[in-house]
Design an enzyme around this catalytic site. Sequence first.
Site, PDB file in Angstrom:
ATOM      1  N   TRP A 366       0.807  -1.205   0.000  1.00 14.11           N
ATOM      2  CA  TRP A 366       0.000   0.000   0.000  1.00 14.11           C
ATOM      3  C   TRP A 366       0.848   1.267   0.000  1.00 14.11           C
ATOM      4  O   TRP A 366       0.336   2.369  -0.243  1.00 14.11           O
ATOM      5  CB  TRP A 366      -0.945   0.012   1.202  1.00 14.11           C
ATOM      6  CG  TRP A 366      -0.257   0.225   2.532  1.00 14.11           C
ATOM      7  CD1 TRP A 366       0.481  -0.669   3.234  1.00 14.11           C
ATOM      8  CD2 TRP A 366      -0.272   1.425   3.317  1.00 14.11           C
ATOM      9  NE1 TRP A 366       0.935  -0.109   4.403  1.00 14.11           N
ATOM     10  CE2 TRP A 366       0.488   1.168   4.488  1.00 14.11           C
ATOM     11  CE3 TRP A 366      -0.854   2.676   3.159  1.00 14.11           C
ATOM     12  CZ2 TRP A 366       0.689   2.128   5.475  1.00 14.11           C
ATOM     13  CZ3 TRP A 366      -0.673   3.642   4.146  1.00 14.11           C
ATOM     14  CH2 TRP A 366       0.089   3.363   5.288  1.00 14.11           C
ATOM     15  N   ASP A 367       2.153   1.106   0.206  1.00 17.41           N
ATOM     16  CA  ASP A 367       3.071   2.244   0.143  1.00 17.41           C
ATOM     17  C   ASP A 367       2.911   3.013  -1.169  1.00 17.41           C
ATOM     18  O   ASP A 367       3.025   4.248  -1.199  1.00 17.41           O
ATOM     19  CB  ASP A 367       4.529   1.759   0.208  1.00 17.41           C
ATOM     20  CG  ASP A 367       4.832   0.880   1.399  1.00 17.41           C
ATOM     21  OD1 ASP A 367       3.919   0.186   1.871  1.00 17.41           O
ATOM     22  OD2 ASP A 367       5.989   0.874   1.841  1.00 17.41           O
ATOM     23  N   GLU A 493       1.090  -1.491  12.453  1.00 16.41           N
ATOM     24  CA  GLU A 493       1.161  -2.945  12.519  1.00 16.41           C
ATOM     25  C   GLU A 493       1.516  -3.462  13.906  1.00 16.41           C
ATOM     26  O   GLU A 493       1.738  -4.661  14.085  1.00 16.41           O
ATOM     27  CB  GLU A 493       2.149  -3.459  11.468  1.00 16.41           C
ATOM     28  CG  GLU A 493       1.659  -3.178  10.057  1.00 16.41           C
ATOM     29  CD  GLU A 493       2.712  -3.454   9.002  1.00 16.41           C
ATOM     30  OE1 GLU A 493       3.774  -4.026   9.347  1.00 16.41           O
ATOM     31  OE2 GLU A 493       2.480  -3.088   7.838  1.00 16.41           O
TER      32      GLU A 493
END
Length: 789
Positions: A366-367, A493
């Site tokens: 998703w970066d 995370e």
Amino acid sequence: MQRTPDRSSEPDECWRIRRTHEDLDRLGETESVFALSNGWLGWRGTLDEGRPCDMPGSYLNGFHERRKLNYPEDGHAFPQLSDTVISAPNASLIRLWVDGDPLDVRTGTLHDHEQVLDLRAGVLHRRTEWTSPGGYPVRIRSTRLVSLRRRRVGAVEWTVEALDEPVELRICADLVANEPIPDRADDPRAAAVIDDPLAGELHQVDGTAGVLVHRTEHSGQRVAVAVAHQPTTPDHFSDSLDATEDRIRLSLTGTLSPGERVTLTTFAAYEWEPVDGTSPGDLADQVMTEALAARADGFAALREEQRAALDAAWRTADVLLDGDDKLQQAIRFAMFHLIQAGRPDGDRTIPAKGLTGNGYDGHVLWDTEGYVLPVLTYVAPEVARSALRWRHAHLPQALERAAELRLTGATFPWRTIGGQECSGYWPAGTAGLHVNADIADAVLRYVTATGDEEFLAGPGLDLLVATARLWAGYGHYTDDGRFHITGVTGPDEYSALVDDNLFTNLMARRNLRGAAEAVRRHPEAAGRLGVDPAEVTAWRAAAEAMTVPYDAKRGVHQQSAGFTEQPEWDFAGTSEKDYPLLLHFPYLELYRHQVVKQADLVLAMQRCPGEFSAEEKAANFAYYQPRTVRDSSLSASPQGVLAAELGHLDLAYDLFTESVLQDLEDLGDKTGDGLHLASLGGAWLALVQGFGGMRDDRELLSFDPRLPDRIERLAFSLCWHGHRLLVTLTADEARYELPDAPTGTTVELWHHGERLRVSAGEPATRPMPSVPDFGPEPHSPDGRRPQGR
């Protein structure tokens, strides 16, 4: 040993990155920093002779091998296979033997050694003066490029010169497949290593040109690499070309007298296709034709093309930062790697490491949509469009994955190369559903910035509808009428399987509203997707009822439901050597405490600024800054943006510094695996959204700028509906202009709450706003505040 002169005060040094003999113990980092790419082909910045080397790498976008994932105990929908980037055959190697001794900077006597990355010209220069163990001095120079104009082509121009006396030389230009890759199994973020992943199918030579064709065993891909050499030698030199399954070698031998030189230029061309696409012979013909064409045009022509391509790119991408030459150089380094990471043609995306290393197995995360496309949307919108088209090309796989997970709509993978989910099953992977909203967000920002309604009515609408359907089906209502999204993992995370992650909920709300508006604007296109008014009404209702967790007692938003009531982390009892925490503590401990790996709620305030008041932002930032340890390179940028917005300019400057120097100074000790493109993109965001105060969540661009004392002038450009908007900030004023637009062109924007009209030839200038005062800078966890310069 001769020292390279200090050139740090020279103006052009802000366009050059240098490494000398003193940096030879940083080989992995240097190889990543000096990587060259064009979004399709990437060469790591290894030494020409290939030794010493930390990690070789010749990467092609999407080229990979497949491997089986093993679980102690399997379960439904666990990914069974994962993809790992592999190196294509390496065509950049040129080895030298001097009177029988191989060139190796670790042996003999190294008098001078320097590699220079020229950010304006897009080439890597190398100069070495070395005396062999046998006592024969030589000078080696080389220039390497990966062509931005010619997708398949890379080239090296290499020269050796005898200095004091005649010397016997042997020079070998090698095209080599299956180079050994070191295993770094001590770190879970490192790539898997697949030994000898390529099986030879075809090898042939013709004069001083040759081609290798290989295929992978499991991923079903075929790769072809051609080399066309151009040697310039004294008449008494001899040459030969031989080929095996894994190597083509051009050998030059002879005696070189003082003042004489040998120049060897290698032109290489790369291509890969599915094995059921093109035959080995046809693929070989394609790359050979391209390599021979490059050789016919010559290396000088390639360099001229490269400079022209970069001159055009830098017109928008360049950032001027007066006040710190090191940071000026660093932001140009960041923008250079973003420029060369993607392609405007075709449907290609940008992995987390680009094509600079094999970190994260070469996966797309998703970066890309979260940190890279928000930059490229404004400096190279056609590249952002290409990356979004790549997501659209893999929408069928996302629909299949959602069905496998028994979800509605589409579920895009947490980690992927070819569109399939590649991450081992763990909560931060499958439950990281926010990737779907990140993709939708990137679509909405791209369309807003470009006005590309054709894209919105086609791939954009497909992506928005599929992701909106995910949220509408995944969320649920409770008796109080609120809409909840439960059992997810947000950007942080160190928290997993939480309920109502605020970032995910707000991004899902934006996704639902954006899809509904896109359907309104393009009803015919929506009809082909089976969207009816009732479905759109349900999207809008879910967006309005979306739960936004808030702790009234503490006066702050909650990162997720109940987060502020969890036990505090013992920062005082955590030593410096315990970071990053994921390598020293079990996730069970991390999940149940108030400790944040990377900006999560703070990122939500950056992405969705209109959802919070200024006072709420200040309270939230003061609460979460002391709990955020920045164990991820993704964190510094959004924290810097919010710090600047709230007037903590020293902290914002230091967070920007950390983001922009992440790789140049290897702050996370992981640059050797490849560059952190999200951090490099985040550096631009820290400047433009932080100190520039740019927000794009409304119909018009808005700016609320402020500069720290250490920046004397900040200037950057943005593409807005096909026009280049140049913004120049000093301590006293903000200037907005359209330097390239034709007469009569106007752009409207907001400056500190005032609506401005900027016309071609008529810049708008306004005083800089005063810096807000929300009290002293919040403290960071012990030892975790970014270091200042």
